[in-house]
Design an enzyme around this catalytic site. Sequence first.
Site, PDB file in Angstrom:
ATOM      1  N   THR A 155       0.877  -1.189   0.000  1.00  0.00           N
ATOM      2  CA  THR A 155       0.000   0.000   0.000  1.00  0.00           C
ATOM      3  C   THR A 155       0.911   1.235   0.000  1.00  0.00           C
ATOM      4  OG1 THR A 155      -0.255  -0.104   2.403  1.00  0.00           O
ATOM      5  CG2 THR A 155      -1.972  -1.133   1.077  1.00  0.00           C
ATOM      6  N   LYS A 182       4.059  -6.691   4.339  1.00  0.00           N
ATOM      7  CA  LYS A 182       3.804  -5.303   3.958  1.00  0.00           C
ATOM      8  C   LYS A 182       3.508  -4.514   5.229  1.00  0.00           C
ATOM      9  CE  LYS A 182       0.660  -3.376   4.043  1.00  0.00           C
ATOM     10  NZ  LYS A 182      -0.058  -2.186   3.793  1.00  0.00           N
ATOM     11  N   THR A 193      -1.169  -1.402   7.472  1.00  0.00           N
ATOM     12  CA  THR A 193      -1.143  -2.415   8.517  1.00  0.00           C
ATOM     13  C   THR A 193      -0.140  -3.483   8.144  1.00  0.00           C
ATOM     14  OG1 THR A 193      -2.841  -3.610   7.374  1.00  0.00           O
ATOM     15  CG2 THR A 193      -3.546  -2.022   9.005  1.00  0.00           C
TER      16      THR A 193
END
Lengths: 407, 407
Positions: A155, A182, A193
């Site tokens: 992200t 990630k 997150t």
Amino acid sequence: MSITILNEGNPTTPSGWRAATWDCAIKYQQRDDLALLVSDQPCSAAAIFTTNRVKAAPVRYDQDLMARNGGILQALVVNAGNANACTGSAGAAAALAMAQTSAQALGLALDHVFVMSTGTIGVPMPIERIVAGIEAAAKRLDQAHGFAAAQAIMTTDTRPKHAAVRVALPSGSTVSLGGMAKGAGMIHPNMATLLAVITSDAALSPAVLDAALRQAAELSFNSISIDGDTSTNDTLLVMANGMAGNQPIEQLDSPDGAAFLAGLTTLCQRLAHAVVRDGEGATRFITINVRGAQSYADAKLAAMTIAKSPLVKTALYGADPNWGRVLCAIGYSGAEVDPERVILDFGGMRVLEGGLPLPFDEAAATALLDVPQVLIEADLGLGEAAATVWTCDLTEGYIQINTEYRT
Amino acid sequence: MSITILNEGNPTTPSGWRAATWDCAIKYQQRDDLALLVSDQPCSAAAIFTTNRVKAAPVRYDQDLMARNGGILQALVVNAGNANACTGSAGAAAALAMAQTSAQALGLALDHVFVMSTGTIGVPMPIERIVAGIEAAAKRLDQAHGFAAAQAIMTTDTRPKHAAVRVALPSGSTVSLGGMAKGAGMIHPNMATLLAVITSDAALSPAVLDAALRQAAELSFNSISIDGDTSTNDTLLVMANGMAGNQPIEQLDSPDGAAFLAGLTTLCQRLAHAVVRDGEGATRFITINVRGAQSYADAKLAAMTIAKSPLVKTALYGADPNWGRVLCAIGYSGAEVDPERVILDFGGMRVLEGGLPLPFDEAAATALLDVPQVLIEADLGLGEAAATVWTCDLTEGYIQINTEYRT
């Protein structure tokens, strides 16, 4: 036992693993945002979830799943761009639909499919595009797509996080573990997150795998801090398909169990460190080692309190040998501390002893801190226990990234 | 009972209080950095200290003092520019010398003098200049120097913090309370630990005063957060000399006791809010109210967790109606929470209900947050308990102030 780190490794490095990705246009433009990860054989599996009371729909789905499937999984479906959190009953239906579609397209039992989501919270899932993407991706599973999977789950990450390790077991076999992660800060709007997936070809039971995962997580993903916020979606999953053909590991405290645990811990640390290095706005990777504590819990508490202190993190951004902020954080951490016994070293230079600052060369100390990788060491002088945690500095970049309006 | 707030009030507003200041050249140039505050009569006194295990020399001195003096004080000596922390046995001697010099110059018993220091830590005290300053200041004590005292204790504060209140007691007398505080962040290099002093002319016992101080502190100085760091020097002192001539207050739960407590709480909140408004780099004063909790402890925990979250604080800097970060902080606070019952209001506008975001007007919500005073309200929907805390936003200014090398 020997552990070989493969920096270019990824979740399809172990035997019997395939991946595929697809562009579902969930949020980002012109990039794949969905990944499937499938084993050729059913796997022992274990997972650790966020402790936040506000849990995303896939977290609640997976917690129920792991309670009923006997610790057996064979596939993972994961999307980026939408966290499927605070989405109510439609969100729960979307998580189920992702699992159902994957199971059907892969010819697996529903209970052998795990679901993850990451991205913006409070936004309905574009489930029709995701379902179509799963069906398309399932047709192009390939051992070559492991790196693409690590890219598809990003992200606000600025780079993919992946690695693999090869472990020579004392009993003679060689097993592999691969992984991707990630995370770059925490939640919405730049939802970042922590998700991490470990694959393996080792043979071991779900119970042993679960015990190994908890130990490895404590020394890796649970020993890092970027901003101290705990997200709604954090999930760490491990799946091992047994295709390396090793004699199944029945005990974690056997020689093979210890070797597997060492490999898993090394890989989890590798991925956790990559998350810290990619921390929002970070310019320094900071290792904090607290030793001489009365207990591991005290050492960890003191180390994590230093790692979370905004004053310590801003001082290190400025390469300031500010021993006072570190000593102060130790003092309010709650750990058993006698200030007059504390020793502090910055980058290997002693700056404080017996609770008193030493006359150190400020310019030399600054030079030791003005580097990409910083080491802060504290000896509490009270016992034998130690803990190491990792964090990053706090910079204007963090403010800028997290001040931006949600888009 | 009525409480009148006197914004221009200060520690010498109550009857029988005098102050003096002096320039001891401790750290700053061309400004007074030492203050004496003296009552014409012995006072009931109570104090609350930092919970940090690393305590400055004056904190250790005062803790011993309050354990042996029966809760009676008559004077305070305080300096800015040097915290007298991490200064070893020389620091302990310096704290004692400040008390001894003050007692001798004022003709008081040693045990009736309280000592405070604030400023840089780990630097030896220039005790000769301080001793000379105390002797000089003692000769010019005056009711008119209360405001100067509030100025003299500043470090990185951008403005002095002072106020007074007048309380009409139900029994007929009127008593006054005055106060000053300093603090803008936390420790070294821009040491800005919290010091606060309350004076009064009310008559009441040390025991009642102590109980009142603890209650007032919980709702004021212990309900604010700037960066979550706890300093080595935090001290809150109250002294009441009885010169208002009221019938001595024997019980806190009497009508007069309740009125005094209300006045003390109002004054402490006034000073605590002034500290938050002057928070390092702060652009917004943020009130966080959590209600509907199962207990006060839960409400306070949830509110303080929101107040400390770097993600919430950066979002509010950007006037971003980012309900996800607030809900997330509530979720990981440790308070009893059912996400599906939570209601959130930003600036009076409802943005989330039943765990789901409402379709609110983003531009209108941003406008409600893009103001100097922001209100965030959360209703947990589980009970009757509530708590209010105050914080500021997290900005590039905080980073810049705290990154600077110690000078």
